[in-house]
Design an enzyme around this catalytic site. Structure first.
Site, mmCIF file in Angstrom:
data_model
loop_
_atom_site.group_PDB
_atom_site.id
_atom_site.type_symbol
_atom_site.label_atom_id
_atom_site.label_comp_id
_atom_site.label_asym_id
_atom_site.label_seq_id
_atom_site.Cartn_x
_atom_site.Cartn_y
_atom_site.Cartn_z
ATOM 1 N N MET A 47 0.829 -1.200 0.000
ATOM 2 C CA MET A 47 0.000 0.000 0.000
ATOM 3 C C MET A 47 0.868 1.257 0.000
ATOM 4 O O MET A 47 0.725 2.144 -0.831
ATOM 5 C CB MET A 47 -0.919 0.028 1.225
ATOM 6 C CG MET A 47 -1.931 -1.085 1.323
ATOM 7 S SD MET A 47 -3.047 -0.824 2.745
ATOM 8 C CE MET A 47 -2.849 -2.355 3.620
ATOM 9 N N THR A 48 1.783 1.330 0.983
ATOM 10 C CA THR A 48 2.544 2.546 1.240
ATOM 11 C C THR A 48 3.490 2.875 0.098
ATOM 12 O O THR A 48 4.152 1.992 -0.464
ATOM 13 C CB THR A 48 3.359 2.393 2.534
ATOM 14 O OG1 THR A 48 2.479 2.046 3.599
ATOM 15 C CG2 THR A 48 4.084 3.686 2.874
ATOM 16 N N GLU A 49 3.548 4.172 -0.239
ATOM 17 C CA GLU A 49 4.444 4.648 -1.287
ATOM 18 C C GLU A 49 5.395 5.695 -0.715
ATOM 19 O O GLU A 49 5.152 6.237 0.374
ATOM 20 C CB GLU A 49 3.625 5.247 -2.436
ATOM 21 C CG GLU A 49 2.710 4.223 -3.084
ATOM 22 C CD GLU A 49 1.940 4.757 -4.278
ATOM 23 O OE1 GLU A 49 1.226 3.970 -4.911
ATOM 24 O OE2 GLU A 49 2.056 5.971 -4.586
ATOM 25 N N THR A 61 6.626 -5.052 4.349
ATOM 26 C CA THR A 61 7.001 -6.206 5.165
ATOM 27 C C THR A 61 6.956 -7.480 4.318
ATOM 28 O O THR A 61 6.032 -7.663 3.524
ATOM 29 C CB THR A 61 6.045 -6.344 6.356
ATOM 30 O OG1 THR A 61 6.108 -5.153 7.138
ATOM 31 C CG2 THR A 61 6.417 -7.528 7.228
ATOM 32 N N GLU A 118 -6.349 -5.914 10.700
ATOM 33 C CA GLU A 118 -4.923 -5.581 10.771
ATOM 34 C C GLU A 118 -4.629 -4.766 12.025
ATOM 35 O O GLU A 118 -3.637 -5.009 12.720
ATOM 36 C CB GLU A 118 -4.500 -4.796 9.531
ATOM 37 C CG GLU A 118 -3.041 -4.367 9.552
ATOM 38 C CD GLU A 118 -2.610 -3.622 8.299
ATOM 39 O OE1 GLU A 118 -1.462 -3.122 8.272
ATOM 40 O OE2 GLU A 118 -3.411 -3.534 7.343
ATOM 41 N N ARG A 131 18.655 -8.088 40.295
ATOM 42 C CA ARG A 131 19.652 -7.013 40.285
ATOM 43 C C ARG A 131 19.697 -6.319 41.652
ATOM 44 O O ARG A 131 18.647 -5.944 42.195
ATOM 45 C CB ARG A 131 19.296 -5.992 39.195
ATOM 46 C CG ARG A 131 20.184 -4.781 39.129
ATOM 47 C CD ARG A 131 21.583 -5.127 38.682
ATOM 48 N NE ARG A 131 22.381 -3.923 38.507
ATOM 49 C CZ ARG A 131 23.680 -3.925 38.288
ATOM 50 N NH1 ARG A 131 24.337 -5.085 38.203
ATOM 51 N NH2 ARG A 131 24.339 -2.794 38.126
ATOM 52 N N HIS A 135 15.936 -1.036 34.259
ATOM 53 C CA HIS A 135 17.107 -1.874 34.001
ATOM 54 C C HIS A 135 18.418 -1.091 34.153
ATOM 55 O O HIS A 135 19.488 -1.696 34.195
ATOM 56 C CB HIS A 135 17.056 -2.458 32.583
ATOM 57 C CG HIS A 135 16.220 -3.695 32.448
ATOM 58 N ND1 HIS A 135 14.847 -3.687 32.524
ATOM 59 C CD2 HIS A 135 16.574 -4.993 32.230
ATOM 60 C CE1 HIS A 135 14.390 -4.922 32.340
ATOM 61 N NE2 HIS A 135 15.410 -5.728 32.167
#
Length: 381
Positions: free
Chosen positions: A126-128, A160, A244, A270, A340
């Site tokens: 789809m994407t251009e 993709t 989607e 940790r 983290h």
């Protein structure tokens, strides 16, 4: 909370997915990230395991079960394992509905067995380069010639499965004066003259998932490869985008939960200032907030899944799920990186990979700004 949308068969399928990913994907994923794409063999392995085309009728080689919850299970296990390279969700969740709903009987017999076996990898274009969420701005053109075939010209980007794809559903303008009724879908096959792959795009995250530029230069597409009716392409896109976007919401909710789990484990192990990081009140508050937010998102997504299975999910609700969950995932992953500390910025830690992999969720499938526009218009009328 106990999830109520799955039964014993879904649970057994989850075990299958988890085993497959542990055996056939995880040992290779780091190499695939370096390569910029997965090995084609994992697709045929997935087909043999029954992980592709679960909703395709058995007569075409599929699982014969029209139940989106099986897609959900596979999507969640892919996310939980951090194996963002395998493009099965695009194949199953996005492309499959187009093929099932729009293919002629001849097209089904020609394409669906390979779709289910993994021998035919699929993509949708789809994407251009100049058109993202504004699908009506698509410039790729298809003109019918005297023989009834179509001559396709244009380019697509951010596709993709673009490098590996054998079948690509291409959205093209067939009538410049017909507005939203001027678009038609075509299936372009590997090897068609004038169909070329451009760069394998280097992305911030999802490095093992092949994302490519595609170009079409006077590609002769037989009318037998037209998907659906002439001029109905934009309508077909609108009909299928809800699933989607729900698929993205599913992955986002699962990604948020996975980030909380791995951060909880890390903070228990940790130590700082002589005690586990989890013993600090700020850590407990952060974890409490994130776990609550993820749980609330999960309940909404599960409700959307149930509605979708019952063919009752609305376009605005799918948009709500997509933008809320993808935004939430990015917020949670960012906070988990902070918990983290410096190790959260090291790619050897799963949270760092989750950080870069999750960012695109708010962009593809229609940006979150477009999702809010869809919801806003539905509210105002």
């Amino acid at each position: 909370m106990q999830r109520e949308i799955f039964n014993d068969e879904h649970d057994a399928f989850r075990d299958l997915c988890r085993t497959f990913i542990a055996k056939e994907v995880l040992p290779h994923h780091e190499q695939w990230e370096e390569d910029g794409q997965v090995d084609r063999a994992v697709w045929t392995q997935a087909g043999a395991a029954g992980l592709l085309g679960m909703g395709v009728p058995e007569e075409y080689g599929g699982g014969g079960v029209d139940d989106f919850r099986y897609n959900v299970v596979l999507d969640e296990e892919i996310v939980a394992a951090g194996t963002s390279g395998i493009g099965f969700p695009l194949h199953n969740d996005v492309v499959q509905p187009y093929l099932l709903r729009l293919c002629t009987e001849e097209q089904k017999q020609r394409w669906l067995p390979g779709f289910c076996s993994g021998e035919l990898i699929t993509a949708i274009a789809m994407t251009e380069p100049g058109t993202g969420s504004d699908l009506q701005g698509i410039a790729t053109r298809a003109v019918r010639d005297a023989n009834g075939d179509w001559i396709l010209n244009g380019s697509k980007t951010f596709i993709t499965n673009g490098i590996l794809a054998d079948l690509v559903i291409v959205v093209a303008k067939t009538d410049a004066d017909a507005g939203h009724l001027g678009f038609t879908l075509f299936v372009v096959e590997r090897g068609m003259e004038g169909f070329e792959r451009g760069r394998r795009l280097k992305k911030v995250g999802m490095k093992a998932q092949d994302t490519a530029e595609l170009s079409f230069t006077d590609v002769r597409v037989p009318d037998a490869n037209r998907l659906g009716e002439v001029g109905q392409g934009f309508i077909y896109l609108m009909q299928n985008l809800a699933q989607e976007r729900l698929s993205i919401a599913v992955a986002s909710a699962a990604g948020a939960e996975a980030a909380v789990r791995m951060t909880l484990e890390y903070t228990k192990e940790r130590k700082a200032f002589g005690r586990p990081v989890s013993k600090f009140q700020n850590t407990r508050f952060e974890l409490a907030e994130m776990d609550t937010e993820a749980s609330v998102a999960r309940e909404f997504v599960d409700r959307c899944i149930r509605q979708h299975v019952e063919s009752e999910l609305s376009v605005p609700d799918a948009a709500k799920a997509k933008w809320w969950c993808s935004d939430l995932q990015n917020r949670i992953v960012d906070r988990c990186v902070q918990l983290h500390g410096g190790y959260g910025y090291m790619l050897e830690y799963p949270i760092a990979r989750a950080f870069v992999d999750s960012r695109v969720q708010a962009i593809y499938g229609g940006t979150n700004e477009i999702m809010k526009e869809i919801v806003g218009r539905a509210l105002i009328g």
